[in-house]
Design an enzyme around this catalytic site. Structure first.
Site, PDB file in Angstrom:
ATOM      1  N   GLU A  53     -15.287   6.731  22.577  1.00  0.00           N
ATOM      2  CA  GLU A  53     -15.488   7.354  21.133  1.00  0.00           C
ATOM      3  C   GLU A  53     -13.909   7.862  20.769  1.00  0.00           C
ATOM      4  OE1 GLU A  53     -16.197   8.546  24.153  1.00  0.00           O
ATOM      5  OE2 GLU A  53     -16.263  10.736  24.464  1.00  0.00           O
ATOM      6  N   SER A  77     -12.879   8.373  34.139  1.00  0.00           N
ATOM      7  CA  SER A  77     -12.492   9.188  35.053  1.00  0.00           C
ATOM      8  C   SER A  77     -13.309   9.359  36.337  1.00  0.00           C
ATOM      9  CB  SER A  77     -12.330  10.794  34.453  1.00  0.00           C
ATOM     10  OG  SER A  77     -13.631  11.001  33.855  1.00  0.00           O
ATOM     11  N   CYS A 137      -4.037   4.122  34.447  1.00  0.00           N
ATOM     12  CA  CYS A 137      -4.509   4.195  35.850  1.00  0.00           C
ATOM     13  C   CYS A 137      -3.702   3.493  36.681  1.00  0.00           C
ATOM     14  CB  CYS A 137      -6.012   3.750  36.021  1.00  0.00           C
ATOM     15  SG  CYS A 137      -5.911   2.071  35.879  1.00  0.00           S
TER      16      CYS A 137
HETATM   17  P1  NAD Z   1     -13.749   9.494  30.531  1.00  0.00           P
HETATM   18  O1  NAD Z   1     -14.350   9.309  32.098  1.00  0.00           O
HETATM   19  O2  NAD Z   1     -13.404  10.688  29.824  1.00  0.00           O
HETATM   20  O3  NAD Z   1     -14.517   8.450  29.669  1.00  0.00           O
HETATM   21  C1  NAD Z   1     -14.907   7.083  29.928  1.00  0.00           C
HETATM   22  C2  NAD Z   1     -16.158   6.637  29.365  1.00  0.00           C
HETATM   23  O4  NAD Z   1     -17.180   7.263  29.884  1.00  0.00           O
HETATM   24  C3  NAD Z   1     -16.183   6.784  27.704  1.00  0.00           C
HETATM   25  O5  NAD Z   1     -16.638   5.541  27.135  1.00  0.00           O
HETATM   26  C4  NAD Z   1     -17.008   8.199  27.559  1.00  0.00           C
HETATM   27  O6  NAD Z   1     -17.591   7.854  26.402  1.00  0.00           O
HETATM   28  C5  NAD Z   1     -17.868   7.912  28.784  1.00  0.00           C
HETATM   29  N1  NAD Z   1     -18.046   9.399  29.135  1.00  0.00           N
HETATM   30  C6  NAD Z   1     -17.250  10.719  29.194  1.00  0.00           C
HETATM   31  N2  NAD Z   1     -17.831  11.377  29.544  1.00  0.00           N
HETATM   32  C7  NAD Z   1     -18.928  10.954  30.021  1.00  0.00           C
HETATM   33  C8  NAD Z   1     -20.123  12.018  30.633  1.00  0.00           C
HETATM   34  N3  NAD Z   1     -20.271  13.014  31.037  1.00  0.00           N
HETATM   35  N4  NAD Z   1     -21.199  11.090  30.923  1.00  0.00           N
HETATM   36  C9  NAD Z   1     -21.262   9.634  30.656  1.00  0.00           C
HETATM   37  N5  NAD Z   1     -20.212   9.084  30.113  1.00  0.00           N
HETATM   38  C10 NAD Z   1     -19.134   9.699  29.845  1.00  0.00           C
HETATM   39  O7  NAD Z   1     -12.371   8.774  30.986  1.00  0.00           O
HETATM   40  P2  NAD Z   1     -11.196   8.696  29.754  1.00  0.00           P
HETATM   41  O8  NAD Z   1     -10.445   9.921  29.490  1.00  0.00           O
HETATM   42  O9  NAD Z   1     -11.614   7.979  28.549  1.00  0.00           O
HETATM   43  O10 NAD Z   1     -10.109   7.520  30.318  1.00  0.00           O
HETATM   44  C11 NAD Z   1      -9.124   8.360  31.547  1.00  0.00           C
HETATM   45  C12 NAD Z   1      -9.606   8.013  32.814  1.00  0.00           C
HETATM   46  O11 NAD Z   1      -9.986   6.779  33.181  1.00  0.00           O
HETATM   47  C13 NAD Z   1      -8.481   8.324  33.629  1.00  0.00           C
HETATM   48  O12 NAD Z   1      -9.020   9.200  34.838  1.00  0.00           O
HETATM   49  C14 NAD Z   1      -7.963   6.905  34.271  1.00  0.00           C
HETATM   50  O13 NAD Z   1      -7.378   6.954  35.405  1.00  0.00           O
HETATM   51  C15 NAD Z   1      -9.515   6.260  34.167  1.00  0.00           C
HETATM   52  N6  NAD Z   1      -8.983   4.766  34.357  1.00  0.00           N
HETATM   53  C16 NAD Z   1      -9.489   4.180  35.354  1.00  0.00           C
HETATM   54  C17 NAD Z   1      -8.895   2.622  35.471  1.00  0.00           C
HETATM   55  C18 NAD Z   1      -9.352   1.988  36.647  1.00  0.00           C
HETATM   56  O14 NAD Z   1      -8.945   0.669  36.549  1.00  0.00           O
HETATM   57  N7  NAD Z   1      -9.492   2.482  37.728  1.00  0.00           N
HETATM   58  C19 NAD Z   1      -8.622   2.045  34.109  1.00  0.00           C
HETATM   59  C20 NAD Z   1      -8.218   2.873  33.167  1.00  0.00           C
HETATM   60  C21 NAD Z   1      -8.530   4.350  33.073  1.00  0.00           C
END
Ligand code: NAD
Length: 477
Positions: free
Chosen positions: A175, A225, A280
């Site tokens: 979002e 995350s 990440c």
């Molecule tokens: P986030 O977890 O806040 O959001 C990721 C997705 O989950 C989004 O589409 C969001 O809408 C959804 N979401 C958020 N909270 C949720 C909840 N409580 N329940 C269900 N869905 C939910 O992550 P972010 O801040 O967008 O991205 C950064 C994180 O992603 C960092 O921790 C980073 O390390 C990780 N990341 C990991 C990789 C990997 O390959 N391991 C790659 C890129 C990013």
């Protein structure tokens, strides 16, 4: 307000649906709004994908691949537009955005190999006059939930392999950066894919919960995350879905006393501060071994302090803004905590916080230990911690104390140290004299420990296995 894209049509979310602003992080200005869709919109998208599945799953592989080649050509034509879109609503520099789009297109290149990748196998005469054959079939409707930090690349990790294998797809972009996924879906239609094969529903937790609960969604790919990855994995698995959930990171970079100092310093700057540390695969802790500290800390600090911070579309800028003011403040809070816990501030990027937009400059904390929050927790911003170790063993032990195990890399000129590190470090993506150990599309993106929940990773042969189910046929005539 941007729209959902369902069954080939731009569709607004239902009246009364909440929304969030989409920002240009370099100016702090609102550039559009994103609807927070709920179960009704998710259901409409899954129905559209289910409907499309009945004919798409029977479309011959050569026809699916012809369309994938056209999608690849369309992405190339729109390469600069996509990169500019990423910079505009994510903030990273244009060069970084170009790198992201390129790495995403490489998954489409890989997907174009479907006639080979989707082959089964055969063994004749397993017993007298009996043969066995393995065939691959699609699963049905699959769904993807990407994070904010790669609005084009991470959606491209997900749907091209799914659809080329005969599945149909529902994408729920982040979002905070929803424009990349939406534009990809428009280009996908422009390339000639049938309506409903790829659908986009915007939203946040409610939309994710609805996808996870939907009985017609067969598989979930999540990247985000660690706590959310773990919850999504548990709930979706409990609902009987196939799940791959990629979580956060706390990546260590080990610098040995025999490292090439220029290479190590340049690589650490790139790893820790590229993409403003919102990656990440960003190096978060540099563990300097023995006399490596004396060789490299002064040039590292000088060069970090001299990095050009500014809007990602301005020439010469090396570090763009963070995604939101709240996230920047959270990252700045880690700097205060680190100092409070006894770390020494070598470079302070907080002076950039006063300008418009969501900026924070490169910051280095020295003498960080694994019991400090900055030495343990994912910060996801341009903050590099320096830790000290007396030996390679101690450095590996520090890296392995992390709950997360996404990436680790070593700088050394010793083959023996490199091999020792490769064998013992607990990180699924391991680098030797490279800043970012990112697997190409034809290898799996393979985090370990708390950085990954599931069995099959994204892309590479794991991606093909994830998006297909196997049938074994035993034949006697
Ligand atoms: P986030 O977890 O806040 O959001 C990721 C997705 O989950 C989004 O589409 C969001 O809408 C959804 N979401 C958020 N909270 C949720 C909840 N409580 N329940 C269900 N869905 C939910 O992550 P972010 O801040 O967008 O991205 C950064 C994180 O992603 C960092 O921790 C980073 O390390 C990780 N990341 C990991 C990789 C990997 O390959 N391991 C790659 C890129 C990013």
């Amino acid at each position: 307000m941007i729209n959902n894209l369902i069954a080939g049509e731009h569709q607004p979310a239902a009246a009364g649906t909440g929304s969030l602003p989409i920002f240009n992080p370099a100016t702090g200005e609102v550039i559009d709004n994103v609807p927070l869709s709920g179960a009704a919109e998710v259901d409409a998208a899954v129905r559209a994908a289910s409907h499309a599945y009945s004919h798409w799953s029977k479309t011959p592989v050569m026809e699916r691949v012809r369309l994938m080649f056209r999608f690849k050509a369309t992405l190339e034509e729109h390469f600069e537009e996509l990169a500019a879109l990423v910079t505009r609503h994510h903030g990273k520099t244009l060069d970084e955005a170009r790198g992201e789009v390129r790495r995403g297109i490489e998954v489409v290149d890989f997907a174009c190999g479907a006639p080979t990748l989707l082959q089964g196998r055969t063994l004749r005469d397993v017993s007298a006059g009996v043969d066995q054959d393995l065939y691959r079939y699609p699963l049905g409707v699959c769904a993807g939930i990407p994070p904010f930090n790669f609005p084009v690349m991470i959606p491209l990790w997900m749907f091209p392999l799914a659809v080329v294998a005969g599945n149909t797809y529902v994408l729920k972009p982040s979002e905070r950066t929803p424009l990349g996924g939406l534009r990809l879906a428009e280009l996908f239609l422009e390339a000639g894919f049938p309506e409903g094969v790829l659908n986009v529903v915007h939203g946040a937790k409610d939309a994710v919960d609805a996808l996870i609960a939907h009985p017609d969604v067969r598989a979930i790919s999540f990247v985000g995350s660690a706590p959310v990855a773990r919850d999504v994995y548990r709930t979706a698995a409990a609902n009987g879905k196939r799940v791959q959930a990629l979580g956060g990171a706390k990546n260590h970079i080990v610098v040995m006393p025999d490292a090439d100092v220029d290479l190590a310093v340049g690589s650490i700057l790139n790893s820790a501060f590229g993409n403003a540390g919102e990656r990440c695969l960003s190096g978060s802790v540099a563990v300097v071994v023995g006399r490596a500290a004396g060789n490299m800390l002064a040039p590292l600090a000088d060069r970090a302090a001299g990095m050009v911070v500014g809007p990602g579309d301005e020439p010469g800028v090396q570090v763009g803004p963070l995604i939101r003011a709240e996230h920047r403040d959270r990252v700045a809070g880690y700097i205060d905590r680190g100092v409070g816990e006894g770390a020494r501030l070598l470079v302070d990027g907080r002076k950039h916080m006063s300008r418009p937009g969501f900026f924070l400059g490169p910051t280095i904390l020295d003498h960080v230990t694994t019991d400090m929050s900055v030495g343990r927790e994912e910060i996801f911003g341009p903050v590099l911690s320096i830790a000290r170790a007396g030996s390679l063993d101690e450095a590996i032990e520090q890296a392995n104390r992390m709950a997360l195990g996404n990436m680790a890399t070593i700088f050394t000129q010793s083959g023996r140290s490199a091999r020792e590190f490769r064998e013992r470090v607990e990180a699924g993506m391991t680098g030797i004299n490279v800043p970012i150990a990112q697997p190409f599309a034809f290898f799996p993106f393979s985090g370990w420990k708390g950085s990954f929940f599931g069995d099959l990773h994204v892309h590479g042969s794991d991606g093909i296995d994830f998006f297909t189910r196997k049938k074994v046929v035993v034949t006697r005539w």
